[in-house]
Design a protein around this motif. Structure first.
Motif, PDB file in Angstrom:
ATOM      1  N   SER A  13      -7.607  -3.815  17.345  1.00  0.00           N
ATOM      2  CA  SER A  13      -6.403  -4.068  18.120  1.00  0.00           C
ATOM      3  C   SER A  13      -5.179  -3.367  17.558  1.00  0.00           C
ATOM      4  O   SER A  13      -4.242  -3.087  18.285  1.00  0.00           O
ATOM      5  CB  SER A  13      -6.139  -5.565  18.225  1.00  0.00           C
ATOM      6  N   GLN A  14      -5.156  -3.097  16.269  1.00  0.00           N
ATOM      7  CA  GLN A  14      -3.994  -2.473  15.661  1.00  0.00           C
ATOM      8  C   GLN A  14      -4.439  -1.362  14.729  1.00  0.00           C
ATOM      9  O   GLN A  14      -5.486  -1.444  14.096  1.00  0.00           O
ATOM     10  CB  GLN A  14      -3.178  -3.502  14.895  1.00  0.00           C
ATOM     11  N   SER A  15      -3.608  -0.349  14.632  1.00  0.00           N
ATOM     12  CA  SER A  15      -3.914   0.781  13.763  1.00  0.00           C
ATOM     13  C   SER A  15      -3.061   0.681  12.515  1.00  0.00           C
ATOM     14  O   SER A  15      -1.918   0.226  12.555  1.00  0.00           O
ATOM     15  CB  SER A  15      -3.627   2.085  14.502  1.00  0.00           C
ATOM     16  N   MET A  16      -3.578   1.135  11.408  1.00  0.00           N
ATOM     17  CA  MET A  16      -2.832   1.141  10.154  1.00  0.00           C
ATOM     18  C   MET A  16      -1.997   2.416  10.023  1.00  0.00           C
ATOM     19  O   MET A  16      -1.214   2.551   9.110  1.00  0.00           O
ATOM     20  CB  MET A  16      -3.800   1.023   8.970  1.00  0.00           C
ATOM     21  N   GLU A  17      -2.196   3.371  10.945  1.00  0.00           N
ATOM     22  CA  GLU A  17      -1.449   4.624  10.875  1.00  0.00           C
ATOM     23  C   GLU A  17      -0.080   4.458  11.517  1.00  0.00           C
ATOM     24  O   GLU A  17       0.079   3.756  12.507  1.00  0.00           O
ATOM     25  CB  GLU A  17      -2.205   5.736  11.595  1.00  0.00           C
ATOM     26  N   THR A  18       0.892   5.166  10.970  1.00  0.00           N
ATOM     27  CA  THR A  18       2.221   5.151  11.556  1.00  0.00           C
ATOM     28  C   THR A  18       2.332   6.301  12.552  1.00  0.00           C
ATOM     29  O   THR A  18       1.538   7.238  12.526  1.00  0.00           O
ATOM     30  CB  THR A  18       3.299   5.314  10.472  1.00  0.00           C
ATOM     31  N   GLU A  19       3.351   6.243  13.397  1.00  0.00           N
ATOM     32  CA  GLU A  19       3.550   7.293  14.389  1.00  0.00           C
ATOM     33  C   GLU A  19       4.514   8.366  13.905  1.00  0.00           C
ATOM     34  O   GLU A  19       4.918   9.238  14.671  1.00  0.00           O
ATOM     35  CB  GLU A  19       4.054   6.681  15.696  1.00  0.00           C
ATOM     36  N   SER A  20       4.866   8.340  12.666  1.00  0.00           N
ATOM     37  CA  SER A  20       5.795   9.352  12.147  1.00  0.00           C
ATOM     38  C   SER A  20       5.077  10.698  12.046  1.00  0.00           C
ATOM     39  O   SER A  20       3.933  10.789  11.595  1.00  0.00           O
ATOM     40  CB  SER A  20       6.332   8.934  10.776  1.00  0.00           C
TER      41      SER A  20
END
Length: 112
Positions: A13-20
């Motif tokens: 459900s959630q990713s540990m990666e950031t969108e930066s």
């Protein structure tokens, strides 16, 4: 027991990666217009092949507007129907005569 339960993330459900540092693919906004003047804007990828017609949310067919504001005509050949191909080979008079001959044959069969 509840105070000792494992706490964590829900799977998938959630990713540990950031969108930066993530850049979206380049896009282009295309305008279509229906015959009654309704304007429709659609966003495509920059390298996408742009269709000449688009169906608006209202269900009407919208045509691509070129950069100078003119609606592009459909450059494709019109679809030939069976009737069109038949008229290339026979005239309407010949078709009516053939129809009458076939009707006479069917009436003779039915009378027997």
């Amino acid at each position: 027991m509840s105070d000792r339960s494992l706490r964590g993330m829900r799977l998938g459900s959630q990713s540990m990666e950031t969108e930066s540092g993530v850049e979206p693919a380049p896009r282009q906004r295309v305008e279509y217009r229906t015959e009654d003047g309704e304007r429709v804007f659609v966003t495509f990828a920059q390298e996408a092949e742009i269709p000449v017609t688009w169906t608006a949310k209202s269900g009407k067919e919208a045509f691509l507007v070129s950069g100078d504001g003119k609606v592009e005509e459909n450059a494709e050949k019109p679809v030939r129907t069976h009737w069109d191909m038949l008229l290339e080979r026979r005239s309407v008079e010949e078709l009516e005569e053939t129809l009458q001959q076939r009707l006479e044959i069917y009436r003779e069969r039915h009378a027997l």
